[in-house]
Design a protein around this motif. Structure first.
Motif, PDB file in Angstrom:
ATOM      1  N   VAL A   1      -7.518   0.569   0.250  1.00 12.66           N
ATOM      2  CA  VAL A   1      -6.098   0.445   0.546  1.00 12.66           C
ATOM      3  C   VAL A   1      -5.874   0.070   2.009  1.00 12.66           C
ATOM      4  CG1 VAL A   1      -3.900   1.692   0.651  1.00 12.66           C
ATOM      5  CG2 VAL A   1      -5.453   2.048  -1.281  1.00 12.66           C
ATOM      6  N   ASP A   2      -6.657   0.644   2.920  1.00 14.20           N
ATOM      7  CA  ASP A   2      -6.477   0.373   4.346  1.00 14.20           C
ATOM      8  C   ASP A   2      -7.819   0.491   5.048  1.00 14.20           C
ATOM      9  OD1 ASP A   2      -5.172  -0.240   6.679  1.00 14.20           O
ATOM     10  OD2 ASP A   2      -4.189   1.710   6.927  1.00 14.20           O
ATOM     11  N   ARG A   3      -8.007  -0.330   6.080  1.00 11.26           N
ATOM     12  CA  ARG A   3      -9.245  -0.294   6.856  1.00 11.26           C
ATOM     13  C   ARG A   3      -8.915  -0.482   8.338  1.00 11.26           C
ATOM     14  NH1 ARG A   3     -11.931  -4.510   4.929  1.00 11.26           N
ATOM     15  NH2 ARG A   3     -13.370  -3.382   3.551  1.00 11.26           N
ATOM     16  N   VAL A   4      -9.537   0.338   9.188  1.00 12.80           N
ATOM     17  CA  VAL A   4      -9.394   0.215  10.639  1.00 12.80           C
ATOM     18  C   VAL A   4     -10.785   0.160  11.245  1.00 12.80           C
ATOM     19  CG1 VAL A   4      -8.704   1.412  12.755  1.00 12.80           C
ATOM     20  CG2 VAL A   4      -7.149   1.351  10.808  1.00 12.80           C
TER      21      VAL A   4
ATOM     22  N   ALA B   1       0.824  -1.206   0.000  1.00 11.49           N
ATOM     23  CA  ALA B   1       0.000   0.000   0.000  1.00 11.49           C
ATOM     24  C   ALA B   1       0.855   1.251   0.000  1.00 11.49           C
ATOM     25  CB  ALA B   1      -0.926  -0.001   1.214  1.00 11.49           C
ATOM     26  N   ASP B   2       0.357   2.301  -0.692  1.00 10.40           N
ATOM     27  CA  ASP B   2       1.045   3.583  -0.741  1.00 10.40           C
ATOM     28  C   ASP B   2       0.497   4.560   0.284  1.00 10.40           C
ATOM     29  OD1 ASP B   2       2.664   2.856  -2.961  1.00 10.40           O
ATOM     30  OD2 ASP B   2       0.894   3.129  -4.237  1.00 10.40           O
ATOM     31  N   GLY B   3      -0.462   4.147   1.070  1.00 11.77           N
ATOM     32  CA  GLY B   3      -1.042   4.987   2.105  1.00 11.77           C
ATOM     33  C   GLY B   3      -1.574   4.117   3.230  1.00 11.77           C
ATOM     34  N   ARG B   4      -1.720   4.717   4.405  1.00  7.97           N
ATOM     35  CA  ARG B   4      -2.168   3.933   5.558  1.00  7.97           C
ATOM     36  C   ARG B   4      -2.819   4.864   6.586  1.00  7.97           C
ATOM     37  NH1 ARG B   4       2.581   5.077   4.860  1.00  7.97           N
ATOM     38  NH2 ARG B   4       2.853   3.327   3.431  1.00  7.97           N
ATOM     39  N   ILE B   5      -3.712   4.294   7.365  1.00 10.18           N
ATOM     40  CA  ILE B   5      -4.280   4.992   8.515  1.00 10.18           C
ATOM     41  C   ILE B   5      -3.336   4.760   9.691  1.00 10.18           C
ATOM     42  CG2 ILE B   5      -6.220   5.090  10.121  1.00 10.18           C
ATOM     43  CD1 ILE B   5      -7.987   4.071   7.796  1.00 10.18           C
ATOM     44  N   ILE B   6      -2.823   5.835  10.294  1.00  6.33           N
ATOM     45  CA  ILE B   6      -1.806   5.662  11.326  1.00  6.33           C
ATOM     46  C   ILE B   6      -2.275   6.073  12.715  1.00  6.33           C
ATOM     47  CG2 ILE B   6       0.106   5.876   9.698  1.00  6.33           C
ATOM     48  CD1 ILE B   6       0.493   8.748  10.673  1.00  6.33           C
ATOM     49  N   GLU B   7      -3.376   6.837  12.824  1.00  6.99           N
ATOM     50  CA  GLU B   7      -3.821   7.277  14.144  1.00  6.99           C
ATOM     51  C   GLU B   7      -5.303   7.592  14.098  1.00  6.99           C
ATOM     52  OE1 GLU B   7      -1.338   9.829  17.027  1.00  6.99           O
ATOM     53  OE2 GLU B   7      -2.722  11.271  16.123  1.00  6.99           O
ATOM     54  N   VAL B   8      -6.018   7.212  15.171  1.00  5.88           N
ATOM     55  CA  VAL B   8      -7.438   7.526  15.307  1.00  5.88           C
ATOM     56  C   VAL B   8      -7.680   8.039  16.721  1.00  5.88           C
ATOM     57  CG1 VAL B   8      -9.793   6.675  15.115  1.00  5.88           C
ATOM     58  CG2 VAL B   8      -8.005   5.665  13.687  1.00  5.88           C
TER      59      VAL B   8
ATOM     60  N   GLU C   1     -12.207   3.657   6.242  1.00  3.36           N
ATOM     61  CA  GLU C   1     -11.569   3.119   5.049  1.00  3.36           C
ATOM     62  C   GLU C   1     -10.799   4.207   4.317  1.00  3.36           C
ATOM     63  OE1 GLU C   1     -14.689  -0.529   4.004  1.00  3.36           O
ATOM     64  OE2 GLU C   1     -14.556   1.225   2.672  1.00  3.36           O
ATOM     65  N   LEU C   2      -9.588   3.870   3.913  1.00  4.69           N
ATOM     66  CA  LEU C   2      -8.761   4.735   3.074  1.00  4.69           C
ATOM     67  C   LEU C   2      -8.759   4.153   1.672  1.00  4.69           C
ATOM     68  CD1 LEU C   2      -6.665   7.051   2.709  1.00  4.69           C
ATOM     69  CD2 LEU C   2      -4.903   5.374   3.331  1.00  4.69           C
ATOM     70  N   ARG C   3      -9.117   4.970   0.671  1.00  2.00           N
ATOM     71  CA  ARG C   3      -9.228   4.485  -0.704  1.00  2.00           C
ATOM     72  C   ARG C   3      -8.420   5.377  -1.648  1.00  2.00           C
ATOM     73  NH1 ARG C   3     -13.341   0.838  -1.847  1.00  2.00           N
ATOM     74  NH2 ARG C   3     -14.554   0.229   0.016  1.00  2.00           N
ATOM     75  N   ARG C   4      -7.932   4.751  -2.715  1.00  2.00           N
ATOM     76  CA  ARG C   4      -7.254   5.480  -3.790  1.00  2.00           C
ATOM     77  C   ARG C   4      -7.903   5.088  -5.105  1.00  2.00           C
ATOM     78  NH1 ARG C   4      -2.858   5.518  -7.455  1.00  2.00           N
ATOM     79  NH2 ARG C   4      -1.703   7.498  -7.393  1.00  2.00           N
ATOM     80  N   ASP C   5      -8.440   6.072  -5.815  1.00  3.56           N
ATOM     81  CA  ASP C   5      -9.185   5.806  -7.050  1.00  3.56           C
ATOM     82  C   ASP C   5     -10.311   4.809  -6.798  1.00  3.56           C
ATOM     83  OD1 ASP C   5      -7.521   7.487  -8.549  1.00  3.56           O
ATOM     84  OD2 ASP C   5      -6.077   5.862  -8.891  1.00  3.56           O
TER      85      ASP C   5
END
Length: 553
Positions: free
Chosen positions: A139-142, A48-55, A131-135
């Motif tokens: 890409v990432d889910r927490v 992945a080129d992106g990520r959720i790092i803090e909530v 959820e983090l999405r690209r196009d």
């Protein structure tokens, strides 16, 4: 010291091993990690080129204003974050961004660039999936359940939920430097001399502070124009003494900056550290700044002064981290809420068998809990070949991770000796612990335990020290889970043969004293239930019911 490096790499490896061992590795290149404090799961796409790092879903603000989720983008693109109801479109560039409905309030919690979310984007306290999405591609889910109040979820930390305002630190090592090793009650002048003559800064971290001599040095430094700051624990076990309140009153009236760490949302169960930053030198102790500790009137304690600007700067950074958040209150504001208790001061007098040792150490490493001390000490013990000497008032349980590492060292042939206290409040539990260890090691000749009574050398064991081959560890860390996981603790690992031999000589003298009592491991005794159990309390100030984890001083 080499064995205390590469921390980030080991942490990531540890997380991976834990994930595999627990069956948490999932198909598709993602991982799912669950945690006890507010259950959460995390799934990331491979490469992945992106990520959720803090909530941060549950800040202590009206309507949780300022809540946010932080993402880290490695390349530009059409990035979005959604909670299923509202969506935020992220800037088309790399960097970290905090997605929030309230950018102004979020700015009080993080320095990351805020991105305002539209629609009904809101982080529910009772649970949410982000959820983090690209196009449009996931890409990432927490996902989390029951977000703890005033705690933040962090991607690469274990546990993932940690108090807001707490930023874990990596160990920091300084190379060859001058040090002075000393012990108490033999050298009561050493701690005071170490903080004397400050010209620029004097930061003092304490669990308790009642020493008149130390207060006088603080005021004298302030009068010379030095920046004088003091941080104490606001709710020590047994309450704050009348004498300490008077000492803090005097410091505040003299113009020193005095803060207390307090409140149910405090980042640490107890501020238990005992150290000082004095211009470009530092002093770290196992003892409190009071007559029984630094005054030399009772406790066997260890201490060390380090003449290195890098070490002083690192401890200064720890102090500023701990003293500048909203769980620290100015003494002038806190004073009216304090109910003091009368407590007697120790007045003992003891022989000075061990003068301080001044030498040049190979290296000095700053360790802090709950940040990094556990894995660093386990690695140190795992690499020990010849001798492992441990002095503690008591040890929380037979399955305490540092103790388990010590037993593994004994199994591979290391000479392991453990010296414990024999006061009325820890003698039975220490006897029981020795029996438990004997059952697990089958009476290994390499593991020996004694209870020390002082016999004129000191009043009681209060030191928390380790000698592992040619490395000595000196600091405030008690060997129990509360100290390791919840408290603010500070220790120094000094790698140097002469320093290690100095503390080993003190240890040997205390070990062979007529006042010690050897415990024959392997003989079954009844374990006291109250000593082995854990009493869980919802309130921070009630966390001393369990004797092994109680912070007496």
């Amino acid at each position: 010291m080499a064995r205390l490096s590469s921390t980030r790499r080991r942490r990531l490896l540890t997380l991976l091993v834990l994930a595999v061992a627990s069956g948490a590795l999932v198909a598709g290149g993602g991982t799912a990690l669950a945690h006890s404090a507010g259950e959460s799961t995390h799934t990331a796409s491979a490469g992945a080129d992106g990520r959720i790092i803090e909530v941060y879903p549950n800040p202590t603000t009206a309507q949780n204003r300022g809540e946010y989720v932080t993402v880290d983008l490695d390349r530009p693109g059409n990035w979005t974050v959604t909670d299923g109801e509202g969506t935020a479109r992220l800037p088309d560039r790399t960097g970290e961004f905090a997605v929030t409905r309230h950018p102004a309030e979020t700015a009080t919690h993080t320095n990351v660039t805020a991105v305002e979310a539209g629609g009904s984007f809101q982080l529910a306290v009772s649970g949410e999936t982000l959820e983090l999405r690209r196009d449009g591609r996931l890409v990432d889910r927490v996902s989390y359940e029951d977000a703890p109040e005033s705690q933040q979820w962090h991607r690469d930390r274990d546990p993932h939920w940690q108090p807001a305002g707490f930023r874990p630190r990596d160990p920091a090592t300084t190379g060859s430097t001058s040090v002075e090793a000393f012990v108490l009650p033999d050298a009561p002048g050493a701690p005071t001399e170490a903080i004397a003559e400050a010209d620029r800064r004097l930061y003092l971290a304490a669990y308790t502070l009642t020493s008149e001599r130390v207060v006088e040095e603080l005021i004298a430094a302030h009068d010379r124009g030095a920046e004088v700051r003091v941080l104490v624990e606001g709710g020590p076990v047994g309450g704050m003494s009348t004498k300490q309140a008077a000492r803090l009153d005097r410091l505040a009236e003299a113009g020193a900056e005095v803060h207390a760490m307090t409140g149910e949302r405090a980042r640490f169960r107890y501020h238990h550290a005992k150290y000082a930053v004095v211009d470009d030198r530092a002093v770290v102790l196992t003892e409190n700044w009071k007559p029984s500790g630094t005054g030399g009137a009772d406790n066997r304690g260890w201490g060390v002064r380090v003449d290195a600007a890098a070490t002083a700067d690192d401890l200064a950074a720890v102090f500023k981290h701990d003293a500048t958040w909203n769980d620290t209150v100015r003494w002038s504001e806190f004073r009216s809420t304090v109910e003091t208790t009368d407590q007697e001061s120790s007045t003992g007098s003891y022989a000075r068998n061990h003068p301080p040792l001044t030498t040049t150490a190979d290296s000095v490493t700053v360790l802090t809990a709950p940040d990094n001390t556990d894995e660093e000490l386990i690695e140190l013990i795992n690499e020990t070949d010849d001798r492992l000497l441990i002095v503690q008032p008591s040890i929380g349980s037979a399955d305490f991770p540092l103790l388990e590492a010590a037993m593994r060292a004994a199994d591979r042939g290391v000479d392991v000796r453990i010296l414990l206290g024999s006061q009325w409040y820890n003698e039975e539990e220490n006897d029981a612990l020795a029996s438990r260890l004997g059952e697990r090691t089958e009476g290994s000749d390499n593991l020996n335990i004694r209870l020390a009574e002082g016999n004129g050398r000191f009043g009681k064991i209060h030191a928390k020290g380790v000698v592992a081959d040619d490395t000595a560890v000196v600091g405030s860390l008690n060997w129990n889970d509360n100290s390791l996981r919840n408290n603010r603790e500070v220790a120094l690992a000094i790698q140097d043969e002469a320093v290690a031999d100095y503390y080993a000589e003190v240890f040997d003298g205390d070990w062979s004293s007529d006042g010690t009592r050897e415990i024959p491991v392997g003989i079954l005794v009844v374990t006291i239930g109250a000593a082995g159990g854990t009493v869980l309390a919802l309130k921070r100030r009630l966390e001393f019911a369990d004797q092994p984890n109680r912070q007496r001083s």
